[in-house]
Scaffold this motif. Structure first.
Motif, PDB file in Angstrom:
ATOM      1  N   SER A   1      30.991 -99.254  29.285  1.00 53.64           N
ATOM      2  CA  SER A   1      31.754 -98.811  30.365  1.00 53.64           C
ATOM      3  C   SER A   1      33.011 -99.971  30.650  1.00 53.64           C
ATOM      4  O   SER A   1      33.979 -99.380  31.115  1.00 53.64           O
ATOM      5  CB  SER A   1      30.647 -98.931  31.724  1.00 53.64           C
ATOM      6  N   VAL A   2      32.742-101.172  30.559  1.00 55.76           N
ATOM      7  CA  VAL A   2      34.013-102.052  30.767  1.00 55.76           C
ATOM      8  C   VAL A   2      34.769-101.851  29.734  1.00 55.76           C
ATOM      9  O   VAL A   2      36.134-101.849  30.029  1.00 55.76           O
ATOM     10  CB  VAL A   2      33.249-103.501  30.758  1.00 55.76           C
TER      11      VAL A   2
ATOM     12  N   GLY B   1      41.318 -97.736  29.748  1.00 53.39           N
ATOM     13  CA  GLY B   1      42.125 -96.952  30.695  1.00 53.39           C
ATOM     14  C   GLY B   1      42.714 -97.670  31.591  1.00 53.39           C
ATOM     15  O   GLY B   1      43.962 -97.309  31.805  1.00 53.39           O
ATOM     16  N   LEU B   2      42.753 -98.896  31.816  1.00 54.05           N
ATOM     17  CA  LEU B   2      43.633 -99.717  32.562  1.00 54.05           C
ATOM     18  C   LEU B   2      44.909-100.100  31.650  1.00 54.05           C
ATOM     19  O   LEU B   2      46.038-100.051  32.296  1.00 54.05           O
ATOM     20  CB  LEU B   2      42.988-101.034  33.135  1.00 54.05           C
TER      21      LEU B   2
ATOM     22  N   ASN C   1      35.810 -98.921  28.338  1.00 54.56           N
ATOM     23  CA  ASN C   1      36.315 -97.817  28.493  1.00 54.56           C
ATOM     24  C   ASN C   1      37.110 -98.395  29.817  1.00 54.56           C
ATOM     25  O   ASN C   1      38.398 -97.529  29.850  1.00 54.56           O
ATOM     26  CB  ASN C   1      35.355 -96.822  28.778  1.00 54.56           C
ATOM     27  N   ASP C   2      36.914 -98.749  30.810  1.00 48.78           N
ATOM     28  CA  ASP C   2      37.584 -98.982  31.953  1.00 48.78           C
ATOM     29  C   ASP C   2      38.960-100.053  31.520  1.00 48.78           C
ATOM     30  O   ASP C   2      40.052 -99.793  31.869  1.00 48.78           O
ATOM     31  CB  ASP C   2      37.023 -99.955  32.967  1.00 48.78           C
ATOM     32  N   ILE C   3      38.643-101.035  30.551  1.00 46.37           N
ATOM     33  CA  ILE C   3      39.761-101.687  29.925  1.00 46.37           C
ATOM     34  C   ILE C   3      40.824-100.887  29.431  1.00 46.37           C
ATOM     35  O   ILE C   3      41.978-101.026  29.550  1.00 46.37           O
ATOM     36  CB  ILE C   3      39.162-102.985  29.135  1.00 46.37           C
TER      37      ILE C   3
END
Length: 130
Positions: free
Chosen positions: A52-53, A59-60, A55-57
């Motif tokens: 999840s992290v 996306g960011l 994927n967030d990274i």
């Protein structure tokens, strides 16, 4: 017979000791299985959080790239607007100078053709006399 009883008691003690030893081994095995399940659950949870992290990274990072592109576009627009502003200022100054020259070159003279003013006091005296 006493000798057999002693042997039976010794065998019973060995059976009891072995039963306790087996129970300890079974307990340790169960604890190891529970610990394994606990570690597996923790690993799966950590793995899901890690993904999840990541994927967030990712996306960011895309958002940062979009922001950088937008920032470049805005800088270019600002530069274009500055150039237009300078052009408009220069054009306005030229237009003002042209209008000032036009005003300076055209002299306006105004002459009035008005009848001679009348003496109001004389008119009042004449009205009163009548």
């Amino acid at each position: 017979m006493g000798h057999y009883l002693k042997t039976i008691e010794e065998l019973r003690a060995q059976i009891y000791t072995n039963s306790v030893g087996i129970a300890c081994i079974v307990l340790k095995t169960d604890n190891a299985c529970l610990a394994t399940d606990d570690f597996r659950l923790k690993y799966e949870t950590e793995l899901a959080m890690n993904q999840s992290v990541e994927n967030d990274i990712h996306g960011l990072c895309e958002v940062i790239e979009d922001i950088n592109v937008t920032q470049l576009q805005l800088k270019m627009e600002i530069e274009t607007l500055r150039e237009k502003l300078l052009f408009m200022k220069k054009s306005n100054e030229e237009e003002v100078k042209g209008l000032q020259n036009l005003i300076d070159n055209s002299r306006l003279t105004v002459e009035l053709d008005a009848p001679k003013s009348q003496n109001l006091s004389k008119i009042m005296v004449d009205i009163q006399a009548q």
